[in-house]
Write an enzyme that holds these catalytic residues in place. Structure first.
Site, PDB file in Angstrom:
ATOM      1  N   TRP A 163       0.969  -1.739  -0.167  1.00  0.00           N
ATOM      2  CA  TRP A 163       0.241   0.097  -0.178  1.00  0.00           C
ATOM      3  C   TRP A 163       0.940   1.045  -0.243  1.00  0.00           C
ATOM      4  O   TRP A 163       1.530   1.199   0.421  1.00  0.00           O
ATOM      5  CB  TRP A 163      -0.807  -0.304   1.213  1.00  0.00           C
ATOM      6  CG  TRP A 163      -1.295   1.692   1.417  1.00  0.00           C
ATOM      7  CD1 TRP A 163      -2.393   1.946   0.402  1.00  0.00           C
ATOM      8  CD2 TRP A 163      -0.940   2.848   2.163  1.00  0.00           C
ATOM      9  NE1 TRP A 163      -3.089   3.741   1.005  1.00  0.00           N
ATOM     10  CE2 TRP A 163      -2.072   2.928   1.702  1.00  0.00           C
ATOM     11  CE3 TRP A 163       0.137   2.264   3.492  1.00  0.00           C
ATOM     12  CZ2 TRP A 163      -1.886   4.661   2.208  1.00  0.00           C
ATOM     13  CZ3 TRP A 163      -0.300   3.448   3.699  1.00  0.00           C
ATOM     14  CH2 TRP A 163      -0.982   4.822   3.951  1.00  0.00           C
ATOM     15  N   GLU A 175      -2.982  -3.087  -1.976  1.00  0.00           N
ATOM     16  CA  GLU A 175      -4.233  -2.493  -1.933  1.00  0.00           C
ATOM     17  C   GLU A 175      -4.440  -0.834  -2.474  1.00  0.00           C
ATOM     18  O   GLU A 175      -3.654  -0.156  -2.127  1.00  0.00           O
ATOM     19  CB  GLU A 175      -4.147  -2.168  -0.689  1.00  0.00           C
ATOM     20  CG  GLU A 175      -5.145  -1.623   0.934  1.00  0.00           C
ATOM     21  CD  GLU A 175      -4.940  -1.426   2.303  1.00  0.00           C
ATOM     22  OE1 GLU A 175      -3.415  -1.318   2.428  1.00  0.00           O
ATOM     23  OE2 GLU A 175      -5.647  -0.997   2.909  1.00  0.00           O
ATOM     24  N   LYS A 199      -6.877   2.934  -2.468  1.00  0.00           N
ATOM     25  CA  LYS A 199      -7.604   3.617  -1.388  1.00  0.00           C
ATOM     26  C   LYS A 199      -8.172   4.684  -2.689  1.00  0.00           C
ATOM     27  O   LYS A 199      -7.592   5.261  -3.312  1.00  0.00           O
ATOM     28  CB  LYS A 199      -6.800   4.175  -0.362  1.00  0.00           C
ATOM     29  CG  LYS A 199      -6.710   5.240   0.074  1.00  0.00           C
ATOM     30  CD  LYS A 199      -5.338   5.295   1.657  1.00  0.00           C
ATOM     31  CE  LYS A 199      -5.763   5.849   2.996  1.00  0.00           C
ATOM     32  NZ  LYS A 199      -4.949   6.153   3.917  1.00  0.00           N
ATOM     33  N   ASP A 225      -9.205  -2.408   1.823  1.00  0.00           N
ATOM     34  CA  ASP A 225     -10.096  -2.117   3.135  1.00  0.00           C
ATOM     35  C   ASP A 225     -11.336  -1.279   3.468  1.00  0.00           C
ATOM     36  O   ASP A 225     -11.510  -0.450   2.721  1.00  0.00           O
ATOM     37  CB  ASP A 225      -8.366  -1.352   3.437  1.00  0.00           C
ATOM     38  CG  ASP A 225      -8.726  -0.621   4.749  1.00  0.00           C
ATOM     39  OD1 ASP A 225      -9.661   0.047   5.400  1.00  0.00           O
ATOM     40  OD2 ASP A 225      -7.416  -0.323   5.374  1.00  0.00           O
ATOM     41  N   HIS A 285     -11.556   2.431   3.017  1.00  0.00           N
ATOM     42  CA  HIS A 285     -10.909   2.794   1.529  1.00  0.00           C
ATOM     43  C   HIS A 285     -12.468   3.570   0.875  1.00  0.00           C
ATOM     44  O   HIS A 285     -11.663   2.810  -1.225  1.00  0.00           O
ATOM     45  CB  HIS A 285      -9.877   2.263   1.041  1.00  0.00           C
ATOM     46  CG  HIS A 285      -8.508   2.514   1.825  1.00  0.00           C
ATOM     47  ND1 HIS A 285      -7.706   1.922   1.804  1.00  0.00           N
ATOM     48  CD2 HIS A 285      -8.630   2.409   3.360  1.00  0.00           C
ATOM     49  CE1 HIS A 285      -6.740   2.213   2.606  1.00  0.00           C
ATOM     50  NE2 HIS A 285      -7.152   2.163   3.551  1.00  0.00           N
ATOM     51  N   HIS A 322      -8.678  -6.287   4.502  1.00  0.00           N
ATOM     52  CA  HIS A 322      -8.615  -5.502   6.126  1.00  0.00           C
ATOM     53  C   HIS A 322      -9.800  -5.001   6.451  1.00  0.00           C
ATOM     54  O   HIS A 322     -10.121  -3.692   6.345  1.00  0.00           O
ATOM     55  CB  HIS A 322      -7.301  -3.982   5.906  1.00  0.00           C
ATOM     56  CG  HIS A 322      -6.054  -4.055   5.928  1.00  0.00           C
ATOM     57  ND1 HIS A 322      -5.443  -3.175   4.940  1.00  0.00           N
ATOM     58  CD2 HIS A 322      -5.203  -5.029   5.780  1.00  0.00           C
ATOM     59  CE1 HIS A 322      -4.404  -3.873   5.415  1.00  0.00           C
ATOM     60  NE2 HIS A 322      -4.190  -5.114   5.789  1.00  0.00           N
ATOM     61  N   ASP A 328     -11.963   7.052   6.314  1.00  0.00           N
ATOM     62  CA  ASP A 328     -11.152   6.470   6.414  1.00  0.00           C
ATOM     63  C   ASP A 328     -10.280   6.096   7.844  1.00  0.00           C
ATOM     64  O   ASP A 328      -8.817   6.118   7.518  1.00  0.00           O
ATOM     65  CB  ASP A 328      -9.967   5.928   5.612  1.00  0.00           C
ATOM     66  CG  ASP A 328      -9.520   4.923   5.797  1.00  0.00           C
ATOM     67  OD1 ASP A 328      -9.150   4.221   6.238  1.00  0.00           O
ATOM     68  OD2 ASP A 328      -7.647   5.095   4.782  1.00  0.00           O
ATOM     69  N   ASP A 352      -9.896   4.125  11.130  1.00  0.00           N
ATOM     70  CA  ASP A 352      -9.394   3.560  11.336  1.00  0.00           C
ATOM     71  C   ASP A 352     -10.085   3.334  12.829  1.00  0.00           C
ATOM     72  O   ASP A 352      -9.086   2.621  13.869  1.00  0.00           O
ATOM     73  CB  ASP A 352      -8.372   3.288  11.302  1.00  0.00           C
ATOM     74  CG  ASP A 352      -7.240   3.499   9.660  1.00  0.00           C
ATOM     75  OD1 ASP A 352      -7.503   2.275   9.273  1.00  0.00           O
ATOM     76  OD2 ASP A 352      -7.464   4.531   9.427  1.00  0.00           O
ATOM     77  N   ASP A 379      -7.270  -3.878  10.475  1.00  0.00           N
ATOM     78  CA  ASP A 379      -5.999  -3.470  10.402  1.00  0.00           C
ATOM     79  C   ASP A 379      -6.757  -1.530  10.816  1.00  0.00           C
ATOM     80  O   ASP A 379      -7.595  -1.392  10.635  1.00  0.00           O
ATOM     81  CB  ASP A 379      -6.175  -2.441   9.162  1.00  0.00           C
ATOM     82  CG  ASP A 379      -5.600  -1.158   8.357  1.00  0.00           C
ATOM     83  OD1 ASP A 379      -4.909  -1.099   9.643  1.00  0.00           O
ATOM     84  OD2 ASP A 379      -5.508  -0.553   7.454  1.00  0.00           O
TER      85      ASP A 379
END
Ligand code: RNT
Ligand code: ZN
Length: 415
Positions: free
Chosen positions: A181, A222, A224, A255, A258, A282, A290, A292, A322
C-alpha cells in the site's frame, strides 16, 4: 454439560446447523493480527511522526515503546482471543539488535528474526507489509515518484520485503501474505493523473520481477480512495489496484475504510471472487472516513463475514484487521476488534445459507426477509461462550478486568 449451550445446539439443529462443526470451522479461520495497534503505527526504525495520510489520535498511556513491550502486549491479547491467528508485521517494525540500523532499502531477514521466534513460540504464521510512509524519502511520493532516485529506493524496499516474506513463509511453514500500500497522492486536483500511475505500475513490475516463490508468498495490492492531505487523488485507486492485480495474477486487497462512504466492501467480495482466485481484506471501521476505528460487531462487519462464508470461498480470502485507536487501552482495542470479527464469522457460520439461497432462487423474498430477521435473535451467545471455553479464553466480559489489571501492573510503569 452446559445446559444453555445444549439448548442452543438443539435450536440450531432445527434449522440444519451443526454447532459442533461450526465451532471447529470457526477455530480454523485465520485472522491476521496487526502489530501496529500496539504502538500507534510508529514502529522501531525511525523517530518522528506517522505520515502517509493516516493518523492515530489520542494519547492513552501505556503504549508499547520497544519490541519486547509490543510482544508482551500481543501475548496478552492472545490469551483473550480464540482461534487461528497470524501475526501481521510492517517493515518499520524491524528490530536492529546491537544497534545495526539498516535503511528500508537494505532490510534483511535477520532484522525480523526476533519476530520469527515470537511467531514460532505462539504457532503463528506471519504476514508482512513494506512500509512506504513515515520515512524522509516518502516525500510523500514513493513508488510513483518522478524523482528516479527516490522511486528506485522504494523499489529496492519492495524487493527486499519480498525476500523477507519468503523467509517468513519458510520459517513458519505458513504462506506469507505481503501487502503493498502506498500513500502517494495529491491534496488538490492534479494536472497529470496518468503519469504517477504509470510510474507506480512500472515500479510494481520492477519489484515483482525478482524471483519469489509464488506458492509461499501471496502478494496483495491495497487500494484507497483518499488520505489526509491526499483528498483529491490517490495513485493506487480502486480501479488501478484491481486491474493491476488481475493483470499480474496477484491478489487485490480491499480495506473497508477505503471507499466512498456509501460503498460497502460486503458487496464487492462476490464481484471480485469471480475474477480473482484469491482476495484479501483489511477489516476496519470507517466513521465518516477512513478513520480506522476499532471493529465493532455491526451490520457491515456481519455482512462481510456472511459474504465470506456464504461464498463458499473462505479459504481464498485472506482476512486481516487494520485499525489503530490511541484513545483507549490498546490491548482492549485489539481484543474488542478481534473478538468482534470472530463473532461475526460465528454468526455467518450459524446461518443456513443454502436454505436462504433456495428461497431467493424461488422468489420467496417475504420468507427470506422474515427468516433473516428471525435468525438474528437465535442463541448465538451461548455458542460463542462455549467456543471461547473450548479455546481456553474468557467466555464473557471478565477479560476486561484482566486487561485493566495488566494496565495497572504493566502499562502504568511505561511513563
Ligand atoms: C492505510 C492502509 C494501510 C495501513 C497499514 C498501517 O490507509 O489502510 O493498510 O493502515 O498498512
Ligand atoms: Zn489497510
Amino acid at each position: 454439560m452446559n445446559a444453555i449451550y445444549e439448548f442452543a445446539k438443539e435450536r440450531y439443529a432445527q434449522i440444519g446447523i451443526d454447532t459442533e462443526a461450526v465451532m471447529k470451522s470457526l477455530s480454523e479461520i485465520p485472522i491476521s493480527i496487526h502489530c501496529w495497534q500496539g504502538d500507534d503505527v510508529v514502529g522501531f526504525d525511525h523517530e518522528g511522526a506517522l505520515t502517509g495520510g493516516i493518523q492515530t489520535t489520542g494519547n492513552y498511556p501505556g503504549k508499547a515503546r520497544t519490541p519486547s513491550e509490543l510482544m508482551a502486549d500481543m501475548e496478552k491479547v492472545l490469551t483473550l482471543v480464540g482461534g487461528a491467528h497470524k501475526l501481521n508485521l510492517h517493515a518499520c517494525y524491524a528490530i536492529f539488535e546491537d544497534g545495526n540500523y539498516a535503511d528500508r532499502d537494505a532490510l534483511e531477514p535477520k532484522h525480523f528474526a526476533p519476530w520469527v521466534a515470537f511467531a514460532k513460540k505462539h504457532g503463528l504464521g506471519i504476514d508482512f507489509n513494506p512500509t512506504f510512509f513515515s520515512h524522509p524519502k516518502a516525500d510523500p511520493f514513493t513508488l510513483s515518484s518522478n524523482d528516479e532516485e527516490i522511486r528506485a529506493f522504494w523499489v529496492r524496499h519492495g524487493q527486499c520485503c519480498l525476500r523477507i516474506a519468503e523467509y517468513f513463509a519458510q520459517e513458519t511453514g505458513a504462506p506469507c501474505v505481503i501487502n503493498f500500500w502506498i500513500p502517494d497522492g495529491y491534496k488538490d486536483t492534479p494536472a497529470d493523473r496518468i503519469g504517477p500511475r504509470a510510474r507506480f505500475r512500472q515500479s510494481m513490475d520492477e519489484i515483482l520481477s525478482v524471483p519469489y516463490d509464488r506458492s509461499k508468498v501471496y502478494v496483495t495490492l491495497e487500494s484507497k480512495v483518499f488520505g489526509i492531505g491526499m483528498e483529491s487523488y490517490t495513485v493506487g485507486s480502486g480501479e488501478f489496484c484491481m486491474s493491476y492485480a488481475i493483470e499480474k495474477g496477484i491478489t487485490p486487497l480491499m480495506d473497508t475504510g477505503h471507499y466512498h462512504p456509501t460503498e460497502v466492501v460486503s458487496d464487492k467480495i462476490s464481484a471480485m471472487l469471480l475474477f480473482a482466485p484469491k482476495i484479501a481484506l483489511h477489516v476496519s471501521r470507517p466513521v465518516r472516513w477512513d478513520s480506522d476505528h476499532v471493529v465493532r460487531y455491526d451490520d457491515e462487519t456481519r455482512e462481510i463475514a456472511k459474504e465470506i462464508i456464504a461464498s463458499g470461498r473462505v479459504e481464498d480470502i485472506a482476512i486481516a484487521l487494520d485499525f489503530f485507536d490511541a484513545s483507549i487501552n490498546r490491548i482492549a482495542a485489539w481484543t474488542i476488534g478481534i473478538r468482534n470479527f470472530r463473532k461475526a464469522l460465528l454468526a455467518a457460520l450459524l446461518t443456513p445459507h443454502d436454505a436462504l439461497k433456495a428461497l431467493q432462487n424461488s422468489g420467496r423474498m417475504t420468507e427470506l426477509l422474515a427468516l433473516q430477521e428471525e435468525y438474528k435473535t437465535y442463541p448465538m451467545g451461548a455458542v460463542w461462550e462455549e467456543y471461547c471455553k473450548r479455546e481456553g479464553v474468557p467466555a464473557d466480559a471478565s477479560w476486561i478486568e484482566d486487561v485493566l489489571n495488566y494496565e495497572k501492573t504493566v502499562l502504568s510503569a511505561r511513563a
